[in-house]
Design a protein around this motif. Structure first.
Motif, PDB file in Angstrom:
ATOM      1  N   SER A  29       0.809  -1.224   0.000  1.00  0.00           N
ATOM      2  CA  SER A  29       0.000   0.000   0.000  1.00  0.00           C
ATOM      3  C   SER A  29       0.841   1.271   0.000  1.00  0.00           C
ATOM      4  O   SER A  29       0.498   2.243  -0.674  1.00  0.00           O
ATOM      5  CB  SER A  29      -0.935   0.001   1.219  1.00  0.00           C
ATOM      6  OG  SER A  29      -0.182  -0.079   2.417  1.00  0.00           O
ATOM      7  N   SER A  30       1.953   1.286   0.752  1.00  0.00           N
ATOM      8  CA  SER A  30       2.781   2.499   0.801  1.00  0.00           C
ATOM      9  C   SER A  30       3.414   2.777  -0.556  1.00  0.00           C
ATOM     10  O   SER A  30       3.484   3.926  -1.007  1.00  0.00           O
ATOM     11  CB  SER A  30       3.863   2.365   1.873  1.00  0.00           C
ATOM     12  OG  SER A  30       4.731   1.276   1.576  1.00  0.00           O
ATOM     13  N   GLN A  39       0.816   4.170  -3.014  1.00  0.00           N
ATOM     14  CA  GLN A  39       0.546   5.612  -2.882  1.00  0.00           C
ATOM     15  C   GLN A  39       1.564   6.429  -3.679  1.00  0.00           C
ATOM     16  O   GLN A  39       1.216   7.423  -4.323  1.00  0.00           O
ATOM     17  CB  GLN A  39       0.568   6.020  -1.410  1.00  0.00           C
ATOM     18  CG  GLN A  39      -0.626   5.505  -0.612  1.00  0.00           C
ATOM     19  CD  GLN A  39      -0.536   5.878   0.850  1.00  0.00           C
ATOM     20  OE1 GLN A  39       0.470   6.401   1.319  1.00  0.00           O
ATOM     21  NE2 GLN A  39      -1.608   5.599   1.597  1.00  0.00           N
ATOM     22  N   GLU A  59       0.735   6.132  -7.272  1.00  0.00           N
ATOM     23  CA  GLU A  59      -0.427   6.947  -7.620  1.00  0.00           C
ATOM     24  C   GLU A  59      -0.020   8.392  -7.888  1.00  0.00           C
ATOM     25  O   GLU A  59      -0.553   9.044  -8.792  1.00  0.00           O
ATOM     26  CB  GLU A  59      -1.471   6.881  -6.506  1.00  0.00           C
ATOM     27  CG  GLU A  59      -2.234   5.550  -6.471  1.00  0.00           C
ATOM     28  CD  GLU A  59      -3.162   5.453  -5.281  1.00  0.00           C
ATOM     29  OE1 GLU A  59      -3.142   6.387  -4.438  1.00  0.00           O
ATOM     30  OE2 GLU A  59      -3.908   4.448  -5.186  1.00  0.00           O
ATOM     31  N   LYS A  60       0.931   8.914  -7.114  1.00  0.00           N
ATOM     32  CA  LYS A  60       1.421  10.283  -7.353  1.00  0.00           C
ATOM     33  C   LYS A  60       2.147  10.374  -8.684  1.00  0.00           C
ATOM     34  O   LYS A  60       2.003  11.349  -9.432  1.00  0.00           O
ATOM     35  CB  LYS A  60       2.344  10.714  -6.212  1.00  0.00           C
ATOM     36  CG  LYS A  60       1.624  10.943  -4.895  1.00  0.00           C
ATOM     37  CD  LYS A  60       2.583  11.453  -3.827  1.00  0.00           C
ATOM     38  CE  LYS A  60       1.832  11.725  -2.520  1.00  0.00           C
ATOM     39  NZ  LYS A  60       2.750  12.213  -1.453  1.00  0.00           N
TER      40      LYS A  60
END
Length: 364
Positions: A168-169, A172, A175-176
């Motif tokens: 998950s980290s 993220q 995603e950026k």
């Protein structure tokens, strides 16, 4: 090197003989037309680099013919030299006001004629070189933009695959990266659209569009972002408005998206952003995007629509200076106008005025 072509328009054949003799020591190709009514139809055939145009001719005189030639975009850059026996300043001013680049008085002097012809052909040669350079630049832009789009598509697809395989980290961070790549993709699309609009190669896919519905669709995309800043998106649509207008929905959506995006970026938190649509007696549709942000200084209200011009620098806000330039080109392609004015006491009003055309009637 191509031999320059000179078109001589004169109702007296003897004058053609005089000019051709006086310029006989130059490497020119001459064409003669004695009837002014035949000139317009002959331009595409002759392809002149310079037009020597007699003023006093029966029927359509030289001044009127000059105006007709200048009204044709393809021939606006071809130098026109008026050949005239008139010497009054008012007469010469009429020639220049009609679109002529130069004039020479009768009786002709060989030395002066050669000098003026060489001067006009030099200007034409410089124009042709510039057009060649601009065409080369346009071709390069198209090639680079298409290559960038292809490479960027590969990046976006790669990020999508990676997101499915990481924790998950890391997701993220990806995603950026994905958001940044999408922003770059929009910028590349803007560059391509600007290049196409500048070259006149873009065609509007016009159809009847419910303008209120289109605006509402754009507003819906910004509700989440506006809510995060506690901004209210308010629509004010005139009840007397004829909703359907003939536009390219995709391009006009891009314009509205850009204006609303700017309003959300620059407007402060806890403020209202208003989108108004109205019509006037001149059968125009008026769209306004109104915010209470920093506004646009009066001295920049015209320049803000130029490429790479930025109105007010804002911290942590991406500002390239292409969006409003693209908006202006799209609106003008629709025979419309776009302005910005102050929203007293604070903020900006971006206003689009579009012609309201009759709906297309379906035929069986």
């Amino acid at each position: 090197m191509t031999v320059p072509t000179i078109l001589i328009v004169d109702d007296e054949p003897d004058n053609f003989d005089v000019i051709s003799i006086l310029l006989s020591n130059q490497d020119y190709e001459f064409h003669y037309i004695g009837n002014s009514q035949e000139v317009i139809a002959s331009l595409d055939i002759v392809q002149p680099d310079l037009i020597l145009l007699d003023v006093m001719m029966p029927g359509i005189n030289g001044i009127e013919l000059c105006k007709q030639i200048r009204a044709i975009p393809a021939w606006q850059a071809v130098p026109i030299t008026m050949v005239t026996a008139l010497t009054g300043k008012d007469d010469l001013a009429c020639c220049l006001n009609a679109g002529a680049d130069d004039f020479i008085s009768k009786p002709l002097n060989g030395l002066e004629l050669r000098a003026r012809v060489n001067s006009m052909l030099r200007i034409k040669h410089q124009h042709d070189n510039l057009q060649t350079l601009l065409q080369f630049r346009e071709d390069m832009v198209h090639m680079l933009v298409h290559d960038l789009r292809n490479r960027l598509t590969d990046v976006l697809l790669g990020v999508e695959f990676l997101e499915m395989e990481v924790n998950s980290s890391m997701r993220q961070r990806l995603e950026k990266i994905y958001e940044s790549a999408q922003g770059l993709q929009l910028l590349i699309d803007d560059l391509l659209k600007i290049a196409l609009l500048e070259s006149g190669n873009i065609r509007l896919n016009r159809r009847n569009v419910d303008i209120c519905q289109l605006v509402q669709s754009v507003m819906d995309n910004f509700k989440t972002i506006a809510t995060q800043k506690n901004q209210s998106l308010i629509s004010q649509f005139s009840s007397t408005l004829t909703n359907e207008i003939l536009i390219d929905a995709t391009l006009m959506y891009r314009v509205l998206d850009n204006l609303l995006s700017n309003a959300v970026k620059f407007a402060p938190a806890d403020s209202d952003i208003i989108i108004k649509i109205d019509s006037n007696q001149a059968e125009k549709v008026i769209i306004q995007v109104i915010d209470s942000g920093p506004g646009v200084p009066e001295k920049l209200q015209q320049k803000i629509f130029e490429k790479y011009e930025i109105g007010t620098l804002m911290p942590n806000v991406s500002q390239i200076g292409l969006g409003l330039a693209l908006c202006k080109m799209i609106v003008q392609a629709h025979q419309g106008e776009i302005y910005v004015k102050s929203n007293k006491p604070q903020g900006a009003i971006f206003e689009i005025i579009l012609p309201q055309t009759l709906p297309i009637v379906a035929t069986s």
